[in-house]
Structure formats: structure tokens, C-alpha cells
Design a protein around this motif. Structure first.
Motif, PDB file in Angstrom:
ATOM      1  N   GLY A  64       0.836  -1.190   0.000  1.00 33.51           N
ATOM      2  CA  GLY A  64       0.000   0.000   0.000  1.00 33.51           C
ATOM      3  C   GLY A  64       0.872   1.241   0.000  1.00 33.51           C
ATOM      4  N   PRO A  65       0.505   2.260  -0.784  1.00 33.55           N
ATOM      5  CA  PRO A  65       1.332   3.473  -0.905  1.00 33.55           C
ATOM      6  C   PRO A  65       1.652   4.128   0.430  1.00 33.55           C
ATOM      7  CG  PRO A  65      -0.411   3.451  -2.553  1.00 33.55           C
ATOM      8  CD  PRO A  65      -0.718   2.327  -1.612  1.00 33.55           C
ATOM      9  N   ASP A  66       0.686   4.203   1.349  1.00 31.84           N
ATOM     10  CA  ASP A  66       0.927   4.867   2.633  1.00 31.84           C
ATOM     11  C   ASP A  66       1.969   4.118   3.452  1.00 31.84           C
ATOM     12  OD1 ASP A  66      -0.948   6.758   1.957  1.00 31.84           O
ATOM     13  OD2 ASP A  66      -2.585   5.797   3.067  1.00 31.84           O
ATOM     14  N   ALA A  67       1.865   2.771   3.474  1.00 27.66           N
ATOM     15  CA  ALA A  67       2.830   1.982   4.238  1.00 27.66           C
ATOM     16  C   ALA A  67       4.215   2.071   3.622  1.00 27.66           C
ATOM     17  CB  ALA A  67       2.378   0.521   4.310  1.00 27.66           C
ATOM     18  N   ALA A  79       5.484   4.553   1.968  1.00 25.40           N
ATOM     19  CA  ALA A  79       6.067   5.867   2.249  1.00 25.40           C
ATOM     20  C   ALA A  79       6.715   5.922   3.636  1.00 25.40           C
ATOM     21  CB  ALA A  79       4.985   6.943   2.142  1.00 25.40           C
ATOM     22  N   ALA A  80       6.222   5.089   4.544  1.00 28.47           N
ATOM     23  CA  ALA A  80       6.761   5.087   5.908  1.00 28.47           C
ATOM     24  C   ALA A  80       7.873   4.063   6.112  1.00 28.47           C
ATOM     25  CB  ALA A  80       5.629   4.812   6.903  1.00 28.47           C
TER      26      ALA A  80
END
Length: 234
Positions: free
Chosen positions: A41-44, A46-47
């Protein structure tokens, strides 16, 4: 239940763990990165630390290229989070035929015993656990080991030297029943591997369930040889 067909035309049924997705054979680095980003997932992503992301992409590429070269009939990967921590693993199923005159192959019992003995005394045997397990589909030799299975180039991970990554592996060698492969000795080889060794205890029940779900439909009942006279008479 997932049904796959080995070469040549031998059906194997198994229950794929729900968190595993098929691996694209022969993926390019761009395709591998896209698959990893989609799974996490893009959000994960990015982190994630760059090191973790690169390790995930490298593992995907390794599995993808091995799939293409080895001609396995099923491969899938689990890329995600366990208790908030990134995790990844791969799973393959392949058919392996015996070399002519191989002393390991014989009836299923002899084959399993031979594999356990060979794996136990071969290179790295001291750190390898090889045991026999009785599955619903028949006996199996199961081998578990942990070794450096991946080396990340220093340039890719921003370190002074290449980074070795230990990988835990479980391989199950299941002889095909005689009704399935009557003309040659053959094995179904199930390989599970993960660099996320800290999640080994989470994966083990999934892999155990998959092994217990293995079925050879053609072995459910003896094959009946058709009548030559009946065929001749049409």
C-alpha cells in the motif's frame, strides 16, 4: 481449494493461504517494485525505511526470476504487515523428476528416508533439520534451515559493504503416488522461504495447513485400464 497442473498433466490440489498472491514470472525491476508497492500500500511504503523496501523488491525479483528459470507450476508471495512490522515470504510448488539411477528414489518410504539421510549429512547438515512427516496425501521429508540467502549490494542500500540477509526456508519433498506418475520417479517439492525470520512462528501454521491440504486427485481411486477388445470393436 486451488488446483494446479504440473508438467506433464498431473493435477495437484492445495489450499493457498489467503495472504499469498501469485508472483509474476520474469518480472522486471520496475514490475517488481510496482507489485511490492501494491501489496504494502502506498501509505505503508512511504513510511518504510529504504533498506526494507529494497529488500522486499530484491526478494520479489529473486523469486520471480527463479520461477521463470525453474519452470515451477505455482509461485506466490506474501508482502504485508504483521503487528505493524513489514513482512515478506515466498512459496513455490514444483515437480522434480529423478535422475536415472538415483539411489535416493524408490517407493515413497525409501525416497523419504533417502532424502532425510542425504540432507542430514550434506553440506550444512549440522544446521539443517530434516524429518519425516505423514501428510494425508502420503509421507513427506520436511527440511528446515536458516542461512544467508540474499545479499543486498552496498550501492542499493547505502551502506559501506554488501548486506547479507538471512533467510529461513522450509522444503517439503512429497513423492508422487504411483497412480499419478507410474512411469517415472517424481517428487512434489513445496518451498517456503522468508527473510522475516522474526515472523517464523506466524507463518508456520499457514505452511502446515497448506501441506495438510495437498491432494493428488488421480490417486483417489485406482486407474482402470480400458479393455483393448472394447476399444478395437469401437
Amino acid at each position: 481449494m486451488t488446483t494446479a497442473t504440473t508438467r506433464p498433466d498431473v493435477e495437484v490440489e492445495f489450499q493457498l493461504p489467503p495472504d499469498f498472491r501469485e508472483i509474476l514470472a520474469g518480472a522486471s525491476p520496475e514490475q517488481a517494485r510496482a507489485a511490492v508497492v501494491e501489496r504494502f500500500g502506498p501509505d505503508a511504503v512511504a513510511a518504510l525505511p529504504a533498506l526494507v523496501l529494497e529488500a522486499a523488491v530484491a526478494e520479489y525479483l529473486t523469486a520471480s526470476h527463479w520461477l521463470e528459470e525453474a519452470g515451477v507450476f505455482h509461485a506466490s508471495a506474501c508482502l504485508g504487515l504483521i503487528d505493524g512490522a513489514p513482512t515478506l515470504s515466498s512459496l513455490t510448488l514444483a515437480r522434480v523428476n529423478a535422475d536415472a539411477g538415483s539411489p535416493v528414489f524408490g517407493d515413497p518410504e525409501t525416497t523419504v528416508a533417502g532424502i532425510i539421510e542425504t540432507m542430514g549429512r550434506g553440506p550444512g547438515g549440522a544446521t539443517r533439520d530434516a524429518r519425516r512427516y505423514d501428510l494425508p496425501c502420503g509421507p513427506a521429508a520436511v527440511v528446515v534451515e536458516s542461512a544467508v540467502g540474499l545479499v543486498l549490494p552496498a550501492a542499493d542500500v547505502g551502506t559501506e559493504s554488501d548486506l547479507p540477509v538471512p533467510v529461513a526456508t522450509l522444503q517439503a519433498y512429497v513423492p508422487f503416488p504411483a497412480e499419478v506418475a507410474p512411469d517415472q520417479d517424481a517428487l512434489l517439492v513445496v518451498t517456503f522461504s522468508t527473510p522475516s525470520i522474526q515472523h517464523w512462528e506466524v507463518y508456520c501454521p499457514m505452511v502446515a495447513d497448506l501441506l495438510r491440504s495437498l491432494r493428488f486427485p488421480a490417486a483417489a481411486a485406482p486407474r482402470v485400464r480400458p479393455s483393448t477388445i472394447r476399444n478395437a470393436l469401437g
